[in-house]
Design an enzyme around this catalytic site. Structure first.
Site, PDB file in Angstrom:
ATOM      1  N   TYR A  43       0.824  -1.202   0.000  1.00  0.00           N
ATOM      2  CA  TYR A  43       0.000   0.000   0.000  1.00  0.00           C
ATOM      3  C   TYR A  43       0.859   1.253   0.000  1.00  0.00           C
ATOM      4  O   TYR A  43       0.393   2.347   0.225  1.00  0.00           O
ATOM      5  CB  TYR A  43      -0.907  -0.056   1.245  1.00  0.00           C
ATOM      6  CG  TYR A  43      -2.007   0.955   1.293  1.00  0.00           C
ATOM      7  CD1 TYR A  43      -2.760   1.262   0.162  1.00  0.00           C
ATOM      8  CD2 TYR A  43      -2.311   1.600   2.485  1.00  0.00           C
ATOM      9  CE1 TYR A  43      -3.768   2.196   0.226  1.00  0.00           C
ATOM     10  CE2 TYR A  43      -3.328   2.529   2.563  1.00  0.00           C
ATOM     11  CZ  TYR A  43      -4.044   2.828   1.427  1.00  0.00           C
ATOM     12  OH  TYR A  43      -5.049   3.748   1.499  1.00  0.00           O
ATOM     13  N   TYR A  75     -10.369  -5.815   3.344  1.00  0.00           N
ATOM     14  CA  TYR A  75     -10.880  -6.128   4.685  1.00  0.00           C
ATOM     15  C   TYR A  75     -11.550  -7.522   4.770  1.00  0.00           C
ATOM     16  O   TYR A  75     -12.082  -7.888   5.817  1.00  0.00           O
ATOM     17  CB  TYR A  75     -11.936  -5.098   5.090  1.00  0.00           C
ATOM     18  CG  TYR A  75     -11.455  -3.693   5.406  1.00  0.00           C
ATOM     19  CD1 TYR A  75     -10.485  -3.048   4.646  1.00  0.00           C
ATOM     20  CD2 TYR A  75     -12.014  -2.988   6.475  1.00  0.00           C
ATOM     21  CE1 TYR A  75     -10.076  -1.744   4.936  1.00  0.00           C
ATOM     22  CE2 TYR A  75     -11.618  -1.686   6.786  1.00  0.00           C
ATOM     23  CZ  TYR A  75     -10.653  -1.075   6.013  1.00  0.00           C
ATOM     24  OH  TYR A  75     -10.259   0.216   6.304  1.00  0.00           O
ATOM     25  N   HIS A  89     -14.356   5.213   8.884  1.00  0.00           N
ATOM     26  CA  HIS A  89     -13.181   5.619   8.087  1.00  0.00           C
ATOM     27  C   HIS A  89     -13.315   7.093   7.737  1.00  0.00           C
ATOM     28  O   HIS A  89     -14.432   7.601   7.596  1.00  0.00           O
ATOM     29  CB  HIS A  89     -13.122   4.777   6.800  1.00  0.00           C
ATOM     30  CG  HIS A  89     -11.771   4.792   6.138  1.00  0.00           C
ATOM     31  ND1 HIS A  89     -11.312   5.846   5.393  1.00  0.00           N
ATOM     32  CD2 HIS A  89     -10.766   3.864   6.138  1.00  0.00           C
ATOM     33  CE1 HIS A  89     -10.084   5.573   4.955  1.00  0.00           C
ATOM     34  NE2 HIS A  89      -9.730   4.378   5.393  1.00  0.00           N
ATOM     35  N   GLY A  90     -12.200   7.755   7.550  1.00  0.00           N
ATOM     36  CA  GLY A  90     -12.236   9.135   7.042  1.00  0.00           C
ATOM     37  C   GLY A  90     -12.792   9.137   5.622  1.00  0.00           C
ATOM     38  O   GLY A  90     -12.731   8.122   4.923  1.00  0.00           O
ATOM     39  N   ASP A  91     -13.312  10.275   5.193  1.00  0.00           N
ATOM     40  CA  ASP A  91     -13.954  10.302   3.864  1.00  0.00           C
ATOM     41  C   ASP A  91     -12.942  10.525   2.728  1.00  0.00           C
ATOM     42  O   ASP A  91     -13.323  10.777   1.598  1.00  0.00           O
ATOM     43  CB  ASP A  91     -15.055  11.376   3.821  1.00  0.00           C
ATOM     44  CG  ASP A  91     -14.493  12.777   4.066  1.00  0.00           C
ATOM     45  OD1 ASP A  91     -13.257  12.910   4.239  1.00  0.00           O
ATOM     46  OD2 ASP A  91     -15.294  13.729   4.100  1.00  0.00           O
ATOM     47  N   ASP A 205      26.692   3.153 -23.435  1.00  0.00           N
ATOM     48  CA  ASP A 205      26.751   2.485 -22.134  1.00  0.00           C
ATOM     49  C   ASP A 205      28.099   1.768 -21.983  1.00  0.00           C
ATOM     50  O   ASP A 205      28.181   0.551 -22.021  1.00  0.00           O
ATOM     51  CB  ASP A 205      25.568   1.490 -22.061  1.00  0.00           C
ATOM     52  CG  ASP A 205      25.499   0.741 -20.753  1.00  0.00           C
ATOM     53  OD1 ASP A 205      26.118   1.183 -19.772  1.00  0.00           O
ATOM     54  OD2 ASP A 205      24.828  -0.310 -20.723  1.00  0.00           O
TER      55      ASP A 205
HETATM   56  C1  SPV Z   1      21.422  -1.763 -17.343  1.00  0.00           C
HETATM   57  O1  SPV Z   1      20.214  -1.542 -17.179  1.00  0.00           O
HETATM   58  O2  SPV Z   1      22.233  -0.873 -17.580  1.00  0.00           O
HETATM   59  C2  SPV Z   1      21.925  -3.132 -17.218  1.00  0.00           C
HETATM   60  C3  SPV Z   1      21.051  -4.263 -17.530  1.00  0.00           C
HETATM   61  O3  SPV Z   1      23.086  -3.291 -16.925  1.00  0.00           O
HETATM   62  S1  SPV Z   1      21.347  -4.664 -19.161  1.00  0.00           S
HETATM   63  O4  SPV Z   1      21.112  -3.479 -19.982  1.00  0.00           O
HETATM   64  O5  SPV Z   1      20.441  -5.739 -19.516  1.00  0.00           O
HETATM   65  O6  SPV Z   1      22.731  -5.100 -19.276  1.00  0.00           O
HETATM   66 MG    MG Z   2      24.248  -1.563 -17.041  1.00  0.00          MG
END
Ligand code: SPV
Ligand code: MG
Length: 432
Positions: A43, A75, A89-91, A205
């Protein structure tokens, strides 16, 4: 004597709660349902005190006759066994996701003629302050950092979504859905992906985005969220640098760093063997993990070892041998990665690893084998599932499409149909 039932899911009592008890007391015997930890986290109300401390807190309040544990946000079980004459309960639950809970209560009361009493929710400056203090508390490093370990204990599987900015952090923090069975669901944690953090900066990357920049992204996310953060730490870099980064992450309140057993120029795993990638030796990588663990100051922080053997087609035995060695070096968890379309090799790894090691948390990233469900993963012993890049991949094509539409039409009207109304975007972010 009539029975009056109300549910509390708070760690701090304010005048709104006292008002509910006062009104309830006028009607009969007051029974409070303390929402269990398990139910609270689904929740989106992570507890800052224990379940038994909450029970004691509620028991000590004037006018409370009994406190029981309600183990689900719905519940059903409690109302069917207690059959209270009134639920009070509050509204404030008449709209939004909580209205599904209200519907559940109304349906149950109708089964035997019980009555729902709603009283105006107390929302003054004092209550607002207490609410925001609770949220602030959860965002503090000492609470946020340990929350991942707590979640692993409490959840069948910790659902983690990628965040690469304040805005995506808000989506991870606040998105709640009402499922067909009436239950509410939301994400538990956030993954700061190297792929998405780099992509957002228009960079490849390859560990080009440096740690200062990654920390800036984490800080942006932390500013507006409370959920725990798992950092994609790539290879962890030089061991001599990694130990400093462990300390920094820990101090900031990051819960875990995942480092992968590759060396040299890192490329994204989803390229697999299509590009040249070198796996680190077991000895070197184990030494890096051990150094990180030695540098760590708290018991909360986790260093999770990511194994690239399946990605690099080095075989199951190699993956398992590495998992055992990295755990022996002190790793707090194992992430096993795969770029196969189906989850068979992930299941095989998890099943075999669980025979050797029943406890060490297992982490997976089902980007390629995306038909797998959370339930299936949990059944194979997985503790954390990471949806590693879906928010970024959703936003990118939408933005390109909008740019193209404006160019083609020489105006913005056509593009506007698919856009969030500007009135909504300026009110999307809460002001203090
Ligand atoms: C990322 O999200 O940068 C990861 C996961 O390292 S992957 O892209 O699958 O390698
Ligand atoms: Mg990564």
């Amino acid at each position: 004597m009539k029975t009056v039932y109300t549910v509390f899911c708070t760690d701090i009592i304010h005048e709104g709660h006292l008002n509910i008890i006062e009104q309830a007391h006028k009607l009969g015997k007051v029974v409070i349902g303390a929402l269990s930890d398990r139910a609270l986290i689904r929740y989106n109300k992570f507890p800052t005190i224990t379940q038994s401390e909450r029970v004691e807190l509620y028991k000590g309040l004037d006018g409370v006759d009994e406190v029981l544990i309600q183990d689900s946000i719905m519940y059903t079980d409690v109302i069917r066994s207690l059959r209270p004459d009134y639920v009070i309960h509050g509204d404030n639950w008449q709209t939004g996701p909580a209205s599904a809970i209200r519907e559940n209560v109304l349906g149950l009361l109708a089964e035997y003629g019980g009555e729902l009493i709603e009283i105006p929710y107390t929302y003054n400056e004092n209550v607002k302050k207490i609410d925001s203090q609770l949220i602030e508390k959860l965002s503090m490093p000492e609470y946020r950092r340990k929350r991942l370990r707590q979640l692993i204990e409490m959840c069948p599987i910790v659902k983690t979504i990628e965040a690469h900015s304040g805005l995506t952090g808000l989506i991870a923090e606040k998105t709640v859905v009402v499922e067909e069975n009436g239950k509410l669901d939301q994400f538990d944690a956030m993954w700061v992906s190297s792929l998405c953090d780099s992509t957002d900066k228009g960079k490849p990357d390859i560990e080009l985005v440096d740690m200062s920049s990654r920390l800036r992204t984490i800080d942006d996310i932390m500013e507006v969220t409370t959920k725990p953060i798992i950092l994609d730490g790539d290879t962890g870099g030089l061991t001599e640098h990694f130990v400093y980064n462990v300390r920094t992450l820990e101090r900031m309140g990051v819960s875990a760093v995942i480092i992968e057993d590759k060396t040299g120029l890192k490329k994204n795993s989803l390229f697999g063997t299509e590009v040249e990638q070198t796996q680190d030796t077991i000895e070197n990588f184990s030494a890096k993990i051990a150094a990180g663990k030695k540098a760590q100051l708290t018991d909360d922080f986790m260093i999770i070892a990511r194994i690239e053997s399946l990605i690099l087609e080095k075989g199951m035995e190699d993956a398992l041998e590495r998992a055992v060695a990295f755990c022996a070096a002190g790793a707090d968890g194992i992430m096993i990665h795969s770029r196969k379309k189906d989850p068979a090799e992930i299941f095989e790894f998890c099943d075999k690893f669980r025979q050797i090691d029943p406890k060490t948390p297992l982490v997976v990233v089902p980007t390629s084998y995306n038909s797998v469900t959370e339930e299936e993963l949990a059944a194979h012993g997985v503790n954390i599932v990471i949806y590693a890049n879906q928010l970024m991949r959703a936003a990118f094509p939408a933005m390109v499409d909008t740019a193209e539409t404006i160019l083609k039409c020489h105006r913005a009207q056509e593009a506007d149909k698919k856009l969030m109304p500007f009135k909504k975007i300026i009110t999307l972010i809460d002001e203090l």
